[in-house]
Design an enzyme around this catalytic site. Structure first.
Site, short mmCIF file in Angstrom:
data_model
loop_
_atom_site.label_atom_id
_atom_site.label_comp_id
_atom_site.label_asym_id
_atom_site.label_seq_id
_atom_site.Cartn_x
_atom_site.Cartn_y
_atom_site.Cartn_z
N ASP A 168 -3.05 -0.43 11.52
CA ASP A 168 -3.28 0.62 11.11
C ASP A 168 -4.53 1.63 11.02
O ASP A 168 -5.81 1.74 10.73
CB ASP A 168 -3.15 0.42 9.64
CG ASP A 168 -3.28 2.23 9.13
OD1 ASP A 168 -2.81 2.68 9.34
OD2 ASP A 168 -3.22 2.08 7.69
N ASN B 212 1.25 -0.74 -0.02
CA ASN B 212 -0.34 -0.09 -0.08
C ASN B 212 0.51 1.25 0.04
O ASN B 212 1.46 1.49 1.19
CB ASN B 212 -1.00 0.23 1.44
CG ASN B 212 -1.51 -1.24 1.05
OD1 ASN B 212 -2.20 -1.65 1.81
ND2 ASN B 212 -3.00 -1.00 0.02
#
Length: 383
Positions: free
Chosen positions: A278, A222
């Site tokens: 996250d 990502n």
């Protein structure tokens, strides 16, 4: 006869490194934790029989942006950290790095001060700080505010090096577009845990950064240069290296389970891939939206997105990540639990006995048989 503690049996036990069966976990206020064969449980311990499932160390999460409706960027204070810590403890996380995403120099200083104070006040679970920016690449900014991304200066260097003396652990995500190799070397030598992320750097540049002291990659796949036929990018460079750790958001949203499976097969030391959540403000709460750098983020169907659909952090907890790793990726339970416990701990400068079950262990999780199939985690205790 007075009980010396409790003996938990009937479940598999993962000590952070390996999974055993036919064993019991002894928990005592005086003697801490021990794992012994079921046949060796002392009679002075009160027996507790669990109905399957697995006992694990408390989870260790190196990337936590918020929880209980609080975003660390909006509340860089001890009170804000207490709320976030409370949310993640309820999800089985024993220790974590509060994470400040790209913000102003003033916010960075406030975050360092807040974590330093929280550590001094022994706020449970706070083991340091992760600064995810602002020294990143605008080209791979993701949900970060591009207007705040900037090159690292001498003042930034001095602030970070000073922070390493005030904090048990300091992790900093950087991009070669904004941080020089010399700066990386100096930060690494000072004790900063450097991680590459939010970068469009090519393979050669990434390898140079690893050689300069970068030890990790932030949320593999990502916000980074991808593996292509002519240019392997950061993804390819990470999978080539034995010495590089990689955080992974295993929610089946940020990364397809098949891509995770391929990455684990390709990386020579796949045991250095570890799980992060996250997690943003919604973690441990029922809120369905929040504000990030003046932009509204919406929570729906396990996703957190800006209005344009850009992913903005994850709606994830560690038990659910284990569910994805075992149930969809095909990782073994033994390897998956290690990725949430001992592996991230290995990156820390001050480990404090985290990520494993040993005599000094203060936190032990129990995941019932429905996990991996859901986010259900109970903390075991002597009481």
């Amino acid at each position: 006869m007075t009980s010396r503690g409790k003996a938990y049996s009937g479940a598999q036990i993962h000590d952070g490194r390996r999974l055993v069966i036919g064993h019991s976990l002894l928990m005592s206020k005086d003697e801490g934790c021990r794992i012994v064969p079921d046949t060796d449980v002392p009679p002075a311990y009160e027996g507790v029989t669990l109905q399957g499932g697995v006992i694990t160390p408390g989870f260790v999460d190196l990337q936590v942006n918020g929880g209980r409706g609080v975003l660390f960027n909006d509340a860089p204070s001890v009170d804000g950290l207490r709320a976030i810590a409370d949310a993640h403890q309820g999800l089985g996380t024993a220790a974590f790095l509060p994470t400040l995403i790209t913000d102003t120099p003033t916010a960075t200083r406030a975050a360092i001060d807040a974590v330093s104070a929280a550590v001094a006040e022994r706020v449970p679970g706070i083991i340091g700080l992760h600064l995810e920016g602002p020294h990143l690449s605008v080209a791979r900014k993701g949900a970060h505010d591009g207007a705040l991304i900037r090159p690292m200066t001498d003042d930034d260097m001095a602030l970070l090096i000073d922070a390493t003396e005030r904090l048990p652990n300091l992790m900093v995500t950087v991009a070669p577009e904004s941080v020089t190799l010399d700066q990386m070397r100096r930060l690494s030598d000072a004790g900063v845990i450097l991680s590459l992320g939010h970068t469009d750097a090519d393979r050669a540049t990434c390898h140079a950064a690893f050689d300069a002291g970068v030890r990790c990659v932030t949320h593999l796949f990502n916000a980074m240069s991808q593996l292509g036929s002519r240019e392997p990018g950061l993804v390819g460079a990470t999978l080539e290296r034995e010495d590089v750790f990689a955080g992974l958001i295993a929610d089946a949203v940020h990364v397809h389970p098949a891509s995770i499976r391929i990455a684990l097969a390709a990386k020579p030391r796949s045991d250095r891939v570890f799980l992060v959540t996250d997690a943003m403000a919604p973690a441990g709460s029922e809120i369905d939206h929040f504000v990030l750098s003046g932009r509204e983020v919406f929570r729906k169907d396990g996703r957190l997105t800006l209005a344009d659909g850009t992913l903005a952090g994850a709606d994830l907890d560690m038990a659910t990540a284990l569910d994805v790793m075992v149930g969809q990726v095909g990782d073994s339970l033994e390897r998956a639990v290690t990725r949430a416990t001992a592996t991230p701990t290995a990156l820390l400068r001050e480990k404090g006995g985290l990520g494993v079950i040993e005599a000094s262990t203060q936190w032990v999780n129990y995941l019932p048989p429905t996990v991996p199939t859901g986010a259900v985690t109970t903390r075991l205790s002597v009481a």
